[in-house]
Scaffold this active site. Structure first.
Site, mmCIF file in Angstrom:
data_model
loop_
_atom_site.group_PDB
_atom_site.id
_atom_site.type_symbol
_atom_site.label_atom_id
_atom_site.label_comp_id
_atom_site.label_asym_id
_atom_site.label_seq_id
_atom_site.Cartn_x
_atom_site.Cartn_y
_atom_site.Cartn_z
ATOM 1 N N GLY A 27 0.826 -1.210 0.000
ATOM 2 C CA GLY A 27 0.000 0.000 0.000
ATOM 3 C C GLY A 27 0.860 1.259 0.000
ATOM 4 N N CYS A 67 -35.684 -6.254 0.830
ATOM 5 C CA CYS A 67 -36.961 -5.528 0.842
ATOM 6 C C CYS A 67 -36.844 -4.162 1.529
ATOM 7 C CB CYS A 67 -38.079 -6.378 1.437
ATOM 8 S SG CYS A 67 -37.719 -6.938 3.069
ATOM 9 N N ASN A 80 -8.464 -2.225 2.578
ATOM 10 C CA ASN A 80 -9.584 -3.150 2.462
ATOM 11 C C ASN A 80 -9.295 -4.503 3.097
ATOM 12 O OD1 ASN A 80 -8.976 -5.278 0.159
ATOM 13 N ND2 ASN A 80 -8.060 -3.321 -0.413
#
Ligand code: ZN
Lengths: 648, 323
Positions: free
Chosen positions: A19, A168, A113
């Protein structure tokens, strides 16, 4: 004196940094200043404008270039005689294998991540290279040391799964703005501009299934010569008007909820925005078109009214069709795509208005839609300093002084930087202790594909898995497969577990292995007929090491990467409990924070074990803190694992 | 919200940090003026942090020529002393800092900090000094306090694996945010002189040993007429003697200042880069808090020692009511 003491260990060390972003830039600089001579750095990213406020090795002129390479060049300007080897590549690439990792004395993570962190953790375990791991969100940060056999590995503590929302809630019953953003981004945007062949739950589920699908068929298709504002108004009425009416017809849904109100375009904006114009002027101009710009809206921090949102919605839609025609059908939401952010903000706000949820600015909506990390330079600099301090201890094999350090926003016991002793490896960790897992699954209904996607990839984080049932290979991903093998595995993916050759049924033990990560785990299959759609949306439940400790669910942490700041410190009976959150930032999903509880005792006095601490936690140990070298111990979620109690 | 909006360019560049402290705080930052003195590793880290954060202007004071020692923890300069010839430390750092963020005006003020009058400091909202003698610290702090507006004053020093920050915000009002709501707070800071005059006997029993040790070193260099950091292992016996005298005068048990700690501080005048990064980071956050009015500022000392890894806040103010 520090430099003399450390110089031997530092000068001979070969270190790998994974990184070159916010933490990475700071880390590379501090390593170079601290006299490290041989540094390798992997980062697949290129530089973006929004990096420049904290990734200080990069300039405007570097935008679009490799982070690893530009970082190297920038550091060589003030330390020309050291060796920095950049790799503009994904840390998960197969050439970064166990042998590659073995050449390093220590690995330092500055990742953003969960997936990559787990991957590096496994390679470090397999290569037996110590790992110093880190993370920041806003003013909060954390640095940990992972040394095989001595301290816990990165995965010994269960990591929260990325936040997902029940279907939903998104399609029918949103109650928070984030639900509207997910709807606008993952359903509406995807439906209009994304791959038409993808499944999409945009249309409200209705008892009258035939009615909804029949109506939906045409509304989203643009005929090619229809006036674009007219087309936009049609979509608007369909999704904000008609679909809401349809949802209202399911009376059961609204018994205990506030009913939404349908919104039709003509009621908000009776007059057309533009003159009717039959011939659409299609330019395919890929330059960054902006609905805000053409409507004269300037400040991304402003909250638009319903009429403004309606205008942005129609204008953005029109701009996609006039200026970016070729991309339609292949677009996926990108937080750096201004027009996409404008469209999603407007759509989310209009939906929010239907459901009586407060509106948000484009700036806020962008943060939610893009899972944008809250980041400042100072925390990254502090964390990088702490990483180097731990790295030097690792190189000197100064095992006793390893610390895990938290950066806090509000002081605890006068401390802003709080070191604690690292934990022992967790004996039930399936990664470093090879503990088997068990999976409840409907073996007659779930396909091998479901198992691969939801368990092997998503939960176990494997890249190139191989799945075995006793000696039979069920599935494999790899570069050197024969054609007939590929055909065979592809066919297997579509079979339900109980129909695989050989069948996977209740009691089967599957072996799943990732050759690159050198990580194997055994999974005991338990057949189960029914799953709760809301609570177990995967339709399968993996248990064993992923079992989170019985921690209270805390809704405050649910939204966004950095929506929460560190908490106030409730005090009871001299015990301070702190919930420290270090956020995992994962690709496209919102994730809650990791939580650990810290118990501290005032003035080093002995612990009253009978105080009202959760029974499972009261077996903790404390050390008297002295000002010299004193430290605070976190109570472990599994207190039997506590360092002082472990028998050799 | 006050007045001017951030430009599109500012919003894009500062996007991630606006998400931490808000647009309002960003506007205040962009109107603030900072003065620093002593371009060593820690101040360099601090400058990087606030230039990235987007302050309005930064003024550097340090007329020294480049030395090998000055370069050791500094990432703003090429390592070749010859390449730096003719320029002062401040000038070299300015050239690099200007590149970090074109929206921040970085300039150099030549001269001896102690010779600048009160009116000079009126141009600034924040003054941060490092690498200064005890007398200079007191003097600059008093000049900042003479002004009608508040000039936030900080000193910072790193030696060996240790760092110290002192903060004087005079009278500071802010909204303290907690889970259960916001409360208005007022903090009253002592000056540096007032803080270090607090009798050692009346300090909290477990006060950071680093606080006491730094006072001994500071006093030693002052008494001997040394420049800050101009100390070495040969001075240790004299430093230990001074410690004994000070402890006796303050009726404090000598064990509160371990000899081993003094020995480290005496030998490690040079900064340790990871500690510079940590102290420069904490200082950056504190200055950002003070300018933006967001967050709880620390009162009034901060200590870090990488040997135990703790970053500790100490409140060292006169407990007696003002009379
Ligand atoms: Zn483990």
């Amino acid at each position: 004196m520090a430099s003399l003491q450390h110089s031997q260990a530092i000068k001979g060390a070969k270190v790998l940094m994974v990184g070159a972003g916010g933490i990475g830039c700071e880390l590379l600089k501090t390593l170079a200043l601290s006299d490290f001579q041989d540094i390798h750095i992997i980062d697949m990213d290129t530089i973006e404008v929004s990096n420049l406020n904290r990734q200080f090795l990069f300039r405007q002129s570097h935008v679009g270039q490799s982070k690893a390479k530009v970082a190297r060049d920038a550091v060589l300007r003030f330390r020309p005689h050291i060796s920095i080897t950049p790799y503009h590549a994904n840390a998960k690439d197969s050439n970064f294998n166990v042998d590659f990792f073995k050449q390093f004395n220590v690995v330092l993570n500055g990742l953003d991540n969960l997936d990559a962190r787990r991957h590096v953790n496994r390679l470090c375990l397999a290569a037996e290279v110590p790992l110093v791991e880190s993370g920041t969100t806003g003013f909060l940060g954390q640095v940990t040391v992972h040394v095989k056999g001595k301290t816990e590995c990165y995965e010994c503590q269960p990591k929260p799964a990325p936040k997902t929302y029940p279907v939903c809630t998104i399609t029918s019953t949103p109650s928070k703005f984030v639900h509207c953003v997910v709807w606008a981004k993952d359903l509406l945007f995807a439906k209009l501009f994304g791959d038409k062949n993808q499944d999409n739950d945009l249309n409200v589920r209705s008892n009258d299934a035939a009615r909804s699908s029949e109506h939906a068929g045409d509304a989203f298709e643009w005929s090619g010569n229809e006036d674009l504002e007219q087309y936009g108004r049609g979509i608007y009425d369909h999704v904000f008007g008609y679909n809401i009416e349809l949802a209202l017809s399911n009376e059961e849904t609204w018994k205990n909820r506030n009913k939404p109100r349908p919104i039709y375009c003509r009621d908000v904006l009776p007059n057309r925005m533009t003159q009717q114009n039959g011939n659409v002027d299609i330019t395919d101009d890929l330059s960054s078109a902006s609905a805000m710009a053409s409507l004269g809206l300037k400040n991304p921090q402003d909250i638009w009214c319903l009429m403004e949102n309606t205008k942005v919605f129609l204008e953005a839609l029109k701009l996609f069709f006039t200026n970016r025609r070729k991309e339609i059908g292949n677009l996926s939401f990108d937080k750096d795509d201004q027009l996409a952010v404008e469209f999603v903000t407007a759509a989310a706000n209009i939906r929010a208005a239907s459901f009586n949820i407060p509106s948000h600015s484009l700036f806020e909506a962008k943060g939610i839609a893009g899972n944008i990390v809250h980041a400042v330079a100072t925390t990254n600099a502090i964390v990088a300093g702490l990483i180097v301090i731990e790295a030097i201890k690792v190189l000197k094999k100064d095992t006793e002084s390893y610390r895990m350090t938290y950066c806090l926003e509000h002081p605890s016991k006068k401390m802003l930087l709080m070191p604690v002793e690292p934990f022992e490896p967790n004996k039930s960790c399936c990664v470093c202790s090879k503990t088997p897992l068990s999976l409840e699954i409907n073996t007659h209904r779930s396909k091998l594909r479901d198992f691969v996607e939801k368990i092997v990839k998503a939960k176990l984080g494997m890249n190139s898995p191989l799945i075995m049932h006793a000696t039979a290979l069920l599935y494999e991903i790899g570069d050197d497969l024969e054609e007939n093998e590929i055909a065979n595995y592809t066919a297997n993916l579509e079979k339900v577990l109980s129909e695989l050759p050989p069948p996977v049924t209740d009691g089967t033990v599957l072996t799943v292995e990732d050759l690159q990560q050198e990580f194997t785990c055994n999974i005991h299959i338990k057949h189960r007929e029914e799953f709760d759609e809301e609570k177990e949306p995967d339709g399968m439940v993996l248990s064993g090491w992923t079992q989170a400790p019985s921690e209270k669910k805390d809704d405050k942490t649910s939204i966004g990467n950095g929506a929460s700041t560190s908490k106030s410190l409730p005090t009871k009976l001299g015990i301070t409990e702190i919930d420290i959150e270090v956020k995992e930032i994962s690709g496209g999903t919102v994730s809650p924070g990791t939580k650990r509880k810290l118990s501290e005792f005032s003035d080093g006095s002995t612990v009253d074990q009978s105080s009202d601490v959760d029974q499972t936690r009261n077996n903790k140990k404390t050390q008297k803190h002295d000002d010299d070298g004193g430290l605070v111990m976190l109570d472990h979620w599994d207190s039997n694992m506590s360092k002082k109690q472990r028998s050799p | 919200m006050d007045g001017e909006e951030l430009t599109e360019q500012e919003t894009a560049l500062y996007d991630r940090q606006i998400r931490v402290w808000g647009a309002d705080a960003q506007r205040r930052l962009s109107k603030s003026h900072i003065l620093v003195h002593g371009m060593k590793g820690t101040i360099t880290e601090f400058c990087k942090n606030i230039v990235l954060a987007g302050v309005g202007s930064l003024t550097l004071v340090d007329d020294r020529a480049v030395t090998e020692e000055a370069l050791s923890a500094n990432f703003l300069m090429p390592p070749d002393e010859n390449a730096c010839s003719g320029k002062t430390l401040a000038e070299l750092c300015r050239d690099s800092l200007n590149e970090f963020n074109p929206m921040v005006r970085v300039s150099v003020e030549k001269g001896d900090l102690a010779s600048f009058g009160v009116e000079f400091f009126d141009k600034f909202d924040v003054v941060v000094i490092s690498f200064c003698s005890l007398a200079t610290k007191k003097l600059i702090n008093e000049r900042c306090r003479k002004l009608s507006k508040r000039v936030s004053f900080y000193t910072v020093d790193c030696r060996d694996c240790c760092g110290e920050i002192f903060v004087d915000l005079q009278k500071y009002n802010y909204a303290k945010k907690r889970q259960d709501g916001t409360t208005e707070c007022e903090l009253q800071y002592p000056s540096f002189q007032e803080a270090i005059s607090v009798p050692w006997r009346s300090l909290p029993r477990k006060v950071s040993k680093l606080y006491l040790a730094m006072r001994v070193i500071e006093r030693f260099e002052e008494d001997e007429g040394r420049k800050p950091g101009e100390i070495c292992i040969e001075d240790l016996p004299a430093v230990l003697k001074l410690k004994k005298e000070l402890c006796e005068a303050q009726s404090l048990n000598e064990s509160h200042i371990p000899n081993a700690l003094l020995e480290r501080l005496v030998m490690g005048a040079r900064e340790f880069p990871p500690v510079c990064a940590i102290i420069g980071g904490i200082l950056g956050q504190e200055v950002i808090k003070a300018i933006s009015g967001k967050g709880d500022p620390l009162k009034n000392f901060f200590f870090f020692d990488s040997v135990d890894g703790k970053g500790i806040i100490e409140d060292i103010s006169d407990p007696r009511p003002k009379g």
